[in-house]
Design an enzyme around this catalytic site. Sequence first.
Site, short mmCIF file in Angstrom:
data_model
loop_
_atom_site.label_atom_id
_atom_site.label_comp_id
_atom_site.label_asym_id
_atom_site.label_seq_id
_atom_site.Cartn_x
_atom_site.Cartn_y
_atom_site.Cartn_z
N GLY A 155 12.09 -2.39 -12.43
CA GLY A 155 10.90 -3.24 -11.35
C GLY A 155 9.57 -2.87 -11.23
N LEU B 185 8.00 -0.51 0.31
CA LEU B 185 8.53 0.76 0.13
C LEU B 185 10.18 0.77 -1.71
CD1 LEU B 185 7.48 3.19 2.87
CD2 LEU B 185 6.68 3.50 0.75
N SER C 54 6.69 -7.88 -5.35
CA SER C 54 5.35 -7.93 -4.95
C SER C 54 4.04 -8.07 -6.33
CB SER C 54 4.99 -6.92 -3.87
OG SER C 54 5.63 -5.99 -4.49
N LEU D 245 14.00 -2.59 -16.93
CA LEU D 245 14.62 -3.24 -16.02
C LEU D 245 13.85 -2.07 -15.21
CD1 LEU D 245 18.49 -3.47 -17.20
CD2 LEU D 245 17.26 -5.16 -16.07
N GLY E 53 -6.14 3.14 0.89
CA GLY E 53 -5.12 3.47 0.73
C GLY E 53 -3.84 3.92 -0.14
N HIS F 156 14.14 31.25 5.18
CA HIS F 156 13.19 32.06 4.96
C HIS F 156 12.67 33.35 4.33
CE1 HIS F 156 9.49 34.31 6.59
NE2 HIS F 156 9.96 34.72 5.92
P1 FAD Z 1 9.80 -5.06 -7.13
O1 FAD Z 1 9.44 -3.88 -7.89
O2 FAD Z 1 8.38 -5.75 -7.03
O3 FAD Z 1 11.30 -5.55 -8.31
C1 FAD Z 1 11.01 -7.25 -8.98
C2 FAD Z 1 12.15 -7.07 -10.13
O4 FAD Z 1 11.71 -8.54 -10.06
C3 FAD Z 1 10.11 -6.88 -11.45
O5 FAD Z 1 10.50 -6.68 -12.15
C4 FAD Z 1 9.38 -8.82 -11.39
O6 FAD Z 1 9.52 -8.46 -13.12
C5 FAD Z 1 11.51 -9.34 -11.47
N1 FAD Z 1 11.18 -10.83 -11.17
C6 FAD Z 1 10.25 -11.10 -10.04
N2 FAD Z 1 10.46 -13.31 -10.30
C7 FAD Z 1 11.74 -13.20 -11.21
C8 FAD Z 1 11.55 -14.11 -11.54
N3 FAD Z 1 11.34 -15.21 -11.30
N4 FAD Z 1 12.60 -13.62 -12.64
C9 FAD Z 1 13.15 -12.83 -13.06
N5 FAD Z 1 12.77 -11.75 -12.84
C10 FAD Z 1 11.57 -11.94 -11.21
N6 FAD Z 1 6.95 3.04 -3.43
C11 FAD Z 1 8.12 3.87 -3.32
O7 FAD Z 1 8.40 3.67 -2.59
N7 FAD Z 1 7.56 5.30 -3.35
C12 FAD Z 1 6.43 4.90 -4.27
O8 FAD Z 1 5.80 6.37 -4.70
C13 FAD Z 1 5.79 4.28 -4.78
N8 FAD Z 1 4.40 4.39 -5.69
C14 FAD Z 1 4.09 3.11 -6.34
C15 FAD Z 1 2.98 3.15 -6.71
C16 FAD Z 1 2.72 1.85 -7.20
C17 FAD Z 1 1.33 1.86 -8.35
C18 FAD Z 1 2.95 0.55 -7.14
C19 FAD Z 1 2.52 -0.38 -7.51
C20 FAD Z 1 4.03 0.38 -5.90
C21 FAD Z 1 4.37 1.95 -5.58
N9 FAD Z 1 5.14 1.96 -4.66
C22 FAD Z 1 6.00 3.18 -4.01
C23 FAD Z 1 5.94 0.50 -3.91
C24 FAD Z 1 7.62 0.06 -4.67
O9 FAD Z 1 6.68 -0.10 -5.90
C25 FAD Z 1 8.38 -1.52 -4.72
O10 FAD Z 1 7.85 -1.04 -2.75
C26 FAD Z 1 9.26 -1.12 -4.74
O11 FAD Z 1 9.19 -1.42 -6.57
C27 FAD Z 1 9.66 -2.38 -4.19
O12 FAD Z 1 11.02 -3.61 -5.10
P2 FAD Z 1 11.29 -5.01 -5.04
O13 FAD Z 1 12.97 -4.63 -5.84
O14 FAD Z 1 11.55 -5.23 -3.46
O15 FAD Z 1 10.75 -5.11 -6.19
P1 NAD Z 2 -2.49 -0.17 0.80
O1 NAD Z 2 -2.08 -1.07 2.19
O2 NAD Z 2 -1.68 0.97 1.17
O3 NAD Z 2 -3.97 0.43 1.54
C1 NAD Z 2 -5.42 -0.97 0.72
C2 NAD Z 2 -5.94 -0.44 1.93
O4 NAD Z 2 -7.22 -1.31 1.26
C3 NAD Z 2 -6.10 -0.42 3.44
O5 NAD Z 2 -7.03 0.35 3.92
C4 NAD Z 2 -7.08 -1.73 3.65
O6 NAD Z 2 -7.79 -1.57 4.82
C5 NAD Z 2 -7.73 -1.54 2.30
N1 NAD Z 2 -8.52 -2.75 2.71
C6 NAD Z 2 -8.17 -4.23 2.48
N2 NAD Z 2 -9.46 -5.17 2.28
C7 NAD Z 2 -9.81 -4.21 2.06
C8 NAD Z 2 -11.97 -4.87 1.39
N3 NAD Z 2 -11.71 -6.10 1.06
N4 NAD Z 2 -12.35 -3.94 0.98
C9 NAD Z 2 -12.23 -2.86 1.26
N5 NAD Z 2 -10.85 -2.16 1.21
C10 NAD Z 2 -10.24 -3.03 2.07
O7 NAD Z 2 -1.94 -0.52 0.21
P2 NAD Z 2 -2.04 -0.19 -1.75
O8 NAD Z 2 -2.85 1.46 -2.10
O9 NAD Z 2 -2.79 -1.03 -2.44
O10 NAD Z 2 -0.35 -0.63 -2.09
C11 NAD Z 2 -0.27 -1.35 -1.67
C12 NAD Z 2 1.75 -0.98 -1.41
O11 NAD Z 2 2.23 -0.19 -2.62
C13 NAD Z 2 1.56 0.14 -0.26
O12 NAD Z 2 1.76 -1.04 0.68
C14 NAD Z 2 2.64 0.77 -0.06
O13 NAD Z 2 3.66 0.42 0.82
C15 NAD Z 2 3.15 0.80 -1.40
N6 NAD Z 2 3.21 2.14 -2.73
C16 NAD Z 2 3.47 3.14 -2.07
C17 NAD Z 2 3.56 4.44 -2.57
C18 NAD Z 2 3.96 5.42 -2.40
O14 NAD Z 2 5.39 5.03 -1.36
N7 NAD Z 2 3.37 7.02 -2.43
C19 NAD Z 2 2.19 4.23 -4.01
C20 NAD Z 2 1.36 3.60 -3.95
C21 NAD Z 2 1.94 2.37 -3.05
#
Ligand code: FAD
Ligand code: NAD
Length: 462
Positions: A42, A316, A147, A40, A184, A441
């Site tokens: 995600g 997020l 996603s 669990l 990004g 402070h």
């Molecule tokens: P998800 O976390 O994607 O969960 C969806 C779940 O549904 C998954 O477990 C999937 O397996 C399940 N599922 C989908 N379809 C089905 C189905 N048909 N049947 C059964 N199960 C299914 N966000 C932050 O706020 N802070 C961060 O530091 C941060 N860091 C990140 C770093 C990385 C590398 C990545 C990729 C993302 C990061 N994010 C961060 C973004 C964050 O992970 C997502 O915004 C968040 O997980 C979204 O939550 P969600 O519940 O909508 O979807």
């Molecule tokens: P992002 O949207 O942060 O960055 C993607 C970047 O790729 C953008 O700057 C965009 O202009 C660029 N881009 C798009 N097409 C391109 C191309 N063809 N060639 C070169 N550059 C290109 O997306 P991400 O870094 O993939 O992260 C995905 C999502 O996951 C984010 O939107 C974020 O919400 C979430 N995430 C959040 C955190 C956090 O909260 N600390 C950490 C990791 C991921």
Amino acid sequence: MAEDTFDLIVLGGGPGGYVAAIRAAQLGLKTACVEKEDALGGTCVRVGCIPSKALLDSTELFDQIRHKSELHGITVGEPAMDVGRMLARKDAVVKSNTDGVAFLFKKNKIEWVRGFGRLTSPETIEVAAEGGARTLRAKTIILAPGSVPIELPFLKFDHERIIDSTGALALPEIPGHLVVVGGGVIGLELGSVWRRLGAKVTVLEMAPTIFPGMDAEIVRQSDRIFRKQGFDIRTGTRVTGAERKGDKVSVSIDGQEPIEADYVLVAVGRRAYTEGMGFEEAGVRLNRGVIEVDERFHTGVGNVYAIGDAIGGRMLAHKAEEEGVAAVEFSVGKHGHVNYDAVANVVYTWPEIASVGMTEEEAKAAGREYRVGKFPFQANGRARAMAETDGMVKVIADAKTDRLLGLHILGPRASDMIAEAALAMEFHSSAEDIAMTVHAHPTLPEAVKEAALASLGRAIHI
Ligand code: FAD
Ligand code: NAD
């Protein structure tokens, strides 16, 4: 086929889905959560927020030992990173968190139905599980499928050398050269992990700047700092393809020489994952794959709600969680609430970047009259004590009412400091409210107070 009845079913066990399930159970609803993966939590817990922060914390410590010990008078030999142990620690951190969610499910008597779920009607989900298909029925269904990474058609993942974020969290070695496509959040966070361990990291960003959409001044300062750290950042750069040559990848770029990389991390954003789940057949409207909902997170079909990454907006974990709670509360006739103005955004590089509310460019575009106050960490006593003086706090306040419009931090532990600003946004505080609040402070958050004072023209320490 066995049919089980619940009050509420959540499809997806990420931060949106599992938090929704817990809130539903708290409200006394018989709840199930359908999750296809073997744990669990995600994206966030398994392959996102948690493992990336575990690696960022390990490599930050490595970087501190390597580059900052001397400054503090500590003599250490050249440190070495055991990548295998670093990855094993990251896996253990993930496991403790996924186990934690499973424990919370048990505690709240939520049934985890493991398998791939499809919406077969507004009240039923069919789950393809190992032990055979199961049909689950409930009055209320919450869709939270999350996603997946965007794949570029001319740069397809081979999951060996052309990788997504999940691949970059588990590289078996320190790459000689890591090319990151996309400047990004993921690009700079995971780029930082491997750069700190010695990889050459080249960031290829299509837009004119990294972090498009963030406050331009903060972007400029952070870009300068990242370049100083050794990142090769190339903005306005269009990648046209890549060719695998044994263990190397040749990345072609419009108008430039190709670049040879050991690994290419494609991090150009994520897209809603909604295909193959029967949504449209059941009447749920999708807009380019994104589930359409109203302000109550209702899909317009029966009692079907949707939340998290799959409904668009900022991707997020904390946004998904709040939507999960709100959707459940709406579904039982309570009043849910998500204040998107108070959703903080954090980039966990070093220094960190954190913000809430409007950027200066957004305030300008909205025709607001605003005042700006800034305070550099260079002038903060605690930052000096820590030898972490890069960055600043920037406050944007309405010129007439003094209401806080936005607050941006580039600096050490910005992620922890932004909570104060989120609370201020939630309480509709003025910049003066922050300025008048006594801050301990010497602490880093004194820079937040000073920036608020600066917006009123009366900062003390600059
Ligand atoms: P998800 O976390 O994607 O969960 C969806 C779940 O549904 C998954 O477990 C999937 O397996 C399940 N599922 C989908 N379809 C089905 C189905 N048909 N049947 C059964 N199960 C299914 N966000 C932050 O706020 N802070 C961060 O530091 C941060 N860091 C990140 C770093 C990385 C590398 C990545 C990729 C993302 C990061 N994010 C961060 C973004 C964050 O992970 C997502 O915004 C968040 O997980 C979204 O939550 P969600 O519940 O909508 O979807
Ligand atoms: P992002 O949207 O942060 O960055 C993607 C970047 O790729 C953008 O700057 C965009 O202009 C660029 N881009 C798009 N097409 C391109 C191309 N063809 N060639 C070169 N550059 C290109 O997306 P991400 O870094 O993939 O992260 C995905 C999502 O996951 C984010 O939107 C974020 O919400 C979430 N995430 C959040 C955190 C956090 O909260 N600390 C950490 C990791 C991921």
